[in-house]
Design a protein around this motif. Sequence first.
Motif, mmCIF file in Angstrom:
data_model
loop_
_atom_site.group_PDB
_atom_site.id
_atom_site.type_symbol
_atom_site.label_atom_id
_atom_site.label_comp_id
_atom_site.label_asym_id
_atom_site.label_seq_id
_atom_site.Cartn_x
_atom_site.Cartn_y
_atom_site.Cartn_z
ATOM 1 N N LEU A 212 -11.026 18.034 60.337
ATOM 2 C CA LEU A 212 -11.118 16.586 60.207
ATOM 3 C C LEU A 212 -9.744 15.959 60.035
ATOM 4 N N ARG A 216 -8.049 13.178 62.363
ATOM 5 C CA ARG A 216 -7.506 11.930 61.831
ATOM 6 C C ARG A 216 -6.058 11.741 62.248
ATOM 7 N N LEU A 219 -5.372 10.264 65.645
ATOM 8 C CA LEU A 219 -5.726 8.876 65.888
ATOM 9 C C LEU A 219 -4.505 7.971 65.708
ATOM 10 N N TYR A 222 -3.085 5.499 61.889
ATOM 11 C CA TYR A 222 -3.754 5.875 60.646
ATOM 12 C C TYR A 222 -2.737 5.831 59.515
ATOM 13 N N LEU A 234 -12.068 9.134 57.327
ATOM 14 C CA LEU A 234 -12.197 9.080 58.781
ATOM 15 C C LEU A 234 -13.424 8.263 59.148
ATOM 16 N N ALA A 235 -13.213 7.248 59.983
ATOM 17 C CA ALA A 235 -14.310 6.433 60.518
ATOM 18 C C ALA A 235 -15.195 5.862 59.410
ATOM 19 N N GLY A 236 -14.570 5.428 58.310
ATOM 20 C CA GLY A 236 -15.309 4.792 57.230
ATOM 21 C C GLY A 236 -15.925 5.744 56.235
ATOM 22 N N LYS A 238 -15.429 9.333 53.673
ATOM 23 C CA LYS A 238 -14.421 10.125 52.970
ATOM 24 C C LYS A 238 -14.949 11.551 52.812
#
Length: 459
Positions: A212, A216, A219, A222, A234-236, A238
Amino acid sequence: MENCVRNKDAIRGEDVPGYDTAGSVETNVADGFTLVAVGDLIVSRALTKGNHLGFDKILEILRNADATFGNMETNIFDARSFGGYPQAEHGGAYHVSLPELGPDLRAMGFNLLSYANNHAFEWGIEGMRETCRALDQNAVIYAGAGANLSQASAARFLETPRGRVALVSFASTFTPMSRACDPAGEAPGRPGINALRLREYITVPQATLRSLRQLRNALPYYDPSYGGPDSVALAGAKFKAGEKVGYSYEPNPEDVARILRNVRQGKQLADFCIVTNHGHEPGNWSQLPADYEQSLARKFIDAGADAYIVHGPHQLRGIEIYRGKPIFYSVANFVMDDLRTPVGADMYYDHNMDPRVRTDAEVTASEMSKGYETDPGFCDPVFYESVITVSHFEKNQLAELRLHPIDLGHSRRFANRGVPALAAPPMAKVILARLKRLSGTFGTELTIEDNVGVIRPNS
């Protein structure tokens, strides 16, 4: 000067008669004090006026107590004259009942209600104020909501012949716009509920966490500082490392400190203190409490609570006896009489229904089959099986806890479903066997006598 010093210590809860070295306060009620506690009151009408088979035996239990507690999970007003509006956020439904529910709650025997939950603000400030007014007019004590955070957080008090009872109510599951706040500078306070904010993590194995983190890092834009060295955002969501995949929660320390202070004050001004939380975590599907709950519950007991009651998951969870005091990790449902109207246009949209074609009842039936998010939905009979808890105190100790199994009528037609009756022996055995297994996780010994669960802490 000596008196001033002792008063200062009293504010901290130190060197005060009744406190022990851990800071807890002794129970101080007359012999025979009885607390009845049930779960969610999702009720849309005056039940004592109806013809509900077996409900009279339920009322006998509710009325035969010094303090009778439930979670008020509906709002009370007349939609024909109501000056407010359904909010864009709702806690899964727009619960509402007519003003006749106010006197009916009192007639049922309820004199203590929690009002901090995910449904309290579905009809905005106006709905909350109308509900509070209906409860005030009928001398039903409630806690957990108010004109600002200080009022919503404060203990409220019930006078009984066997002692004064304090109630502190908060919610760990709530709609974001329902959280109350205090004034700051020139900004006024905000009405709402007493909220316990939680930081939710998904626990995963270390190898998954590394993957993960790589995702991240790939991306754009970030923030490498966000999430901390031992977690990944990640993407809202944790993520952090854990032994197995699941959910983990960290309570907001400021909220915890505020609630603990009000627990201390509640017990300092009363003989018996109840603390109650409306929390669905980790989800309605779970028969185990969230990982933060036991530690927090014990802190409340250490601070002076005589009982800690959780509601929200809509099904039973285990019971723990800690320092001789009951911790109910979920008392499930008491009434699911969900004949509400109106439901609000947003619910029609959520269920992809046209309000010109479909009915409020059809929207409700669709919701009951789906449940919340990924939960199994309220079509499962387990959500219609619960207990009435009766805690009996002698010599300021919990002498006996009796658990009366109830059946909310899962198999009945929609218009008759949700009103409790004492469970028939086969169902009672199933309910109590489940509760015995779940309570055994906390070292609690539960025996079954004549289809009633019994816990005797000192036996």
